[in-house]
Design an enzyme around this catalytic site. Sequence first.
Site, PDB file in Angstrom:
ATOM      1  N   GLN A   1       3.812  13.539  18.115  1.00 48.03           N
ATOM      2  CA  GLN A   1       4.478  12.376  17.510  1.00 48.03           C
ATOM      3  C   GLN A   1       5.805  12.051  18.193  1.00 48.03           C
ATOM      4  O   GLN A   1       6.783  11.718  17.517  1.00 48.03           O
ATOM      5  CB  GLN A   1       4.700  12.612  16.008  1.00 48.03           C
TER       6      GLN A   1
ATOM      7  N   TYR B   1       6.690   8.472  17.199  1.00 48.36           N
ATOM      8  CA  TYR B   1       7.022   8.358  15.770  1.00 48.36           C
ATOM      9  C   TYR B   1       8.330   9.100  15.451  1.00 48.36           C
ATOM     10  O   TYR B   1       9.195   8.571  14.746  1.00 48.36           O
ATOM     11  CB  TYR B   1       5.857   8.946  14.967  1.00 48.36           C
TER      12      TYR B   1
ATOM     13  N   GLN C   1       7.892  16.499  15.789  1.00 50.44           N
ATOM     14  CA  GLN C   1       6.535  16.958  15.451  1.00 50.44           C
ATOM     15  C   GLN C   1       5.638  16.859  16.669  1.00 50.44           C
ATOM     16  O   GLN C   1       5.742  15.915  17.455  1.00 50.44           O
ATOM     17  CB  GLN C   1       5.973  16.091  14.316  1.00 50.44           C
TER      18      GLN C   1
ATOM     19  N   ARG D   1       0.852  -1.206   0.000  1.00 52.59           N
ATOM     20  CA  ARG D   1       0.000   0.000   0.000  1.00 52.59           C
ATOM     21  C   ARG D   1       0.876   1.240   0.000  1.00 52.59           C
ATOM     22  O   ARG D   1       2.042   1.186   0.389  1.00 52.59           O
ATOM     23  CB  ARG D   1      -0.874   0.038   1.266  1.00 52.59           C
TER      24      ARG D   1
ATOM     25  N   GLY E   1       8.861  13.942   2.925  1.00 48.08           N
ATOM     26  CA  GLY E   1       7.965  14.936   3.513  1.00 48.08           C
ATOM     27  C   GLY E   1       6.552  14.394   3.401  1.00 48.08           C
ATOM     28  O   GLY E   1       6.334  13.178   3.438  1.00 48.08           O
TER      29      GLY E   1
ATOM     30  N   THR F   1       1.519   5.150  12.603  1.00 51.29           N
ATOM     31  CA  THR F   1       1.512   6.265  13.559  1.00 51.29           C
ATOM     32  C   THR F   1       0.476   5.947  14.645  1.00 51.29           C
ATOM     33  O   THR F   1      -0.483   5.207  14.401  1.00 51.29           O
ATOM     34  CB  THR F   1       1.108   7.595  12.888  1.00 51.29           C
TER      35      THR F   1
HETATM   36  P1  NDP Z   1       0.515   2.988   4.590  1.00 45.10           P
HETATM   37  O1  NDP Z   1      -0.231   3.083   5.880  1.00 45.10           O
HETATM   38  O2  NDP Z   1      -0.202   3.416   3.339  1.00 45.10           O
HETATM   39  O3  NDP Z   1       1.025   1.482   4.382  1.00 45.10           O
HETATM   40  C1  NDP Z   1       1.686   0.855   5.410  1.00 45.10           C
HETATM   41  C2  NDP Z   1       2.175  -0.502   4.958  1.00 45.10           C
HETATM   42  O4  NDP Z   1       2.915  -1.087   6.042  1.00 45.10           O
HETATM   43  C3  NDP Z   1       1.057  -1.467   4.631  1.00 45.10           C
HETATM   44  O5  NDP Z   1       1.471  -2.344   3.601  1.00 45.10           O
HETATM   45  C4  NDP Z   1       0.893  -2.225   5.938  1.00 45.10           C
HETATM   46  O6  NDP Z   1       0.312  -3.527   5.800  1.00 45.10           O
HETATM   47  C5  NDP Z   1       2.347  -2.335   6.381  1.00 45.10           C
HETATM   48  N1  NDP Z   1       2.496  -2.570   7.807  1.00 45.10           N
HETATM   49  C6  NDP Z   1       2.036  -1.830   8.837  1.00 45.10           C
HETATM   50  N2  NDP Z   1       2.351  -2.401  10.013  1.00 45.10           N
HETATM   51  C7  NDP Z   1       3.023  -3.553   9.725  1.00 45.10           C
HETATM   52  C8  NDP Z   1       3.574  -4.608  10.501  1.00 45.10           C
HETATM   53  N3  NDP Z   1       3.533  -4.608  11.850  1.00 45.10           N
HETATM   54  N4  NDP Z   1       4.156  -5.653   9.848  1.00 45.10           N
HETATM   55  C9  NDP Z   1       4.211  -5.684   8.501  1.00 45.10           C
HETATM   56  N5  NDP Z   1       3.719  -4.706   7.712  1.00 45.10           N
HETATM   57  C10 NDP Z   1       3.117  -3.654   8.320  1.00 45.10           C
HETATM   58  O7  NDP Z   1       1.876   3.794   4.804  1.00 45.10           O
HETATM   59  P2  NDP Z   1       2.508   5.004   3.959  1.00 45.10           P
HETATM   60  O8  NDP Z   1       2.679   4.617   2.544  1.00 45.10           O
HETATM   61  O9  NDP Z   1       1.780   6.259   4.273  1.00 45.10           O
HETATM   62  O10 NDP Z   1       3.959   5.128   4.648  1.00 45.10           O
HETATM   63  C11 NDP Z   1       5.026   4.261   4.296  1.00 45.10           C
HETATM   64  C12 NDP Z   1       6.257   4.656   5.095  1.00 45.10           C
HETATM   65  O11 NDP Z   1       6.610   5.999   4.781  1.00 45.10           O
HETATM   66  C13 NDP Z   1       6.042   4.604   6.606  1.00 45.10           C
HETATM   67  O12 NDP Z   1       7.212   4.153   7.233  1.00 45.10           O
HETATM   68  C14 NDP Z   1       5.760   6.057   6.964  1.00 45.10           C
HETATM   69  O13 NDP Z   1       6.112   6.324   8.292  1.00 45.10           O
HETATM   70  C15 NDP Z   1       6.680   6.763   5.977  1.00 45.10           C
HETATM   71  N6  NDP Z   1       6.281   8.136   5.691  1.00 45.10           N
HETATM   72  C16 NDP Z   1       5.048   8.393   5.142  1.00 45.10           C
HETATM   73  C17 NDP Z   1       4.686   9.693   4.837  1.00 45.10           C
HETATM   74  C18 NDP Z   1       3.379  10.014   4.176  1.00 45.10           C
HETATM   75  O14 NDP Z   1       3.152  11.194   3.890  1.00 45.10           O
HETATM   76  N7  NDP Z   1       2.539   9.051   3.869  1.00 45.10           N
HETATM   77  C19 NDP Z   1       5.595  10.817   5.134  1.00 45.10           C
HETATM   78  C20 NDP Z   1       6.861  10.416   5.704  1.00 45.10           C
HETATM   79  C21 NDP Z   1       7.177   9.120   5.962  1.00 45.10           C
HETATM   80  P3  NDP Z   1      -1.312  -3.701   5.777  1.00 45.10           P
HETATM   81  O15 NDP Z   1      -1.758  -3.155   4.445  1.00 45.10           O
HETATM   82  O16 NDP Z   1      -1.524  -5.152   5.897  1.00 45.10           O
HETATM   83  O17 NDP Z   1      -1.833  -2.897   6.919  1.00 45.10           O
END
Ligand code: NDP
Length: 241
Positions: A144, A147, A141, A12, A178, A86
Site C-alpha cells: 500500500q 495508499y 503497510q 456507503r 483501524g 485502494t
Molecule cells: P467504501 O468503499 O465502502 O465507500 C467508498 C465511498 O467513496 C463510496 O461512497 C464511493 O462512491 C466513494 N468514492 C470512491 N471514489 C470516489 C470518487 N472518485 N469520487 C467521489 N466519491 C468516491 O469505503 P470505506 O467505508 O471502506 O472507507 C471510507 C474511508 O475510510 C476511506 O477513505 C478509507 O480509506 C478509510 N478507511 C477505511 C477503513 C476500513 O476498514 N474500511 C480503514 C481505514 C480507513 P460509490 O459508491 O459511487 O463507489
Amino acid sequence: MNRTAIVTGGTRGIGRAISARLSNDGYKVAATYAGNDEAAENCARDIGVTCFKFDVGDFDACVEGIKKIEAELGPVDVLVNNAGITWDAPFHKMSKEAWDKVINVDLDSAFNMTRNVWEGMRERGFGRVINISSINGQKGQFTQANYSAAKAGLIGLTKALAYEGAKKGITSNVVAPGYIDTEMLQAMKPEVLDGIIAGIPAGRLGKAEEIASMVAYLASDEAAFINGATMTVNGAQYIAG
Ligand code: NDP
C-alpha cells in the site's frame, strides 16, 4: 441546528454511517459518491440525506458539485473528506496508474473539496474540516505504498490547515480508523480476516458507527479547541505517539 455538512463517499460504508449520524444530529447532509447510484438511492431513502454524484478527484467537478450543494442546502459548515479507494500492489509491481489514481482520489480530493469551501468558512468565521486517514497512513503497510502515502499526506495537510484556520474559527482534524467492519473487509477470505482480528488487541473489528461518533464530536462546538489532531480509532492496534 442549522448547519450543512458534506460527507464525501457518504453513501456507503464508513461514510454512510457518518452521513446517518450527522443527519440524526440535525445537520443538513450532502452525501457525495462516484457512480454507485443504487447505494446512493438506498442511502437517500433510508437516512434521508441528499446525494450528489461527482468525482472528488476532479477539481472542476468539485467546484460545480459544491455550487449545487450550496444552492440546495446552504453554505457548507462541515466538510468530511472520507471518499477513498485502494489499489494494492507490492511496490516492485505497482503501476504509475495505480499510484496516480490513489493519490488523486485519496489526497488530491481533500485539496479539491477543502479549497472550495475554505473561503466561505473564513468569511463566516466557522468551519470544521475532518479528514479520514487510516492506520496504514500512520504506520505504512505492505502493498500500500500509494495508499499509505496518500493517507499520510492527509495528516500533513490537516496540520497546515489547522494553523491557517485557527484564527478564523475553522478547525481541521484527522480521524485515523483501524480495521472497520465494512464491505471491503467482508469480501476478504475468512483466514485473512481472522489474521487481522488476531492483531487487534480489542479482539474485534471496529464499527463504522464508532468512526461516525468521533466525526460528530469533532464537528461539534464542544471540539472547538481541538485543531490539527489525529484521532486514532483502532482498538489499540497501533498506538501513535
Ligand atoms: P467504501 O468503499 O465502502 O465507500 C467508498 C465511498 O467513496 C463510496 O461512497 C464511493 O462512491 C466513494 N468514492 C470512491 N471514489 C470516489 C470518487 N472518485 N469520487 C467521489 N466519491 C468516491 O469505503 P470505506 O467505508 O471502506 O472507507 C471510507 C474511508 O475510510 C476511506 O477513505 C478509507 O480509506 C478509510 N478507511 C477505511 C477503513 C476500513 O476498514 N474500511 C480503514 C481505514 C480507513 P460509490 O459508491 O459511487 O463507489
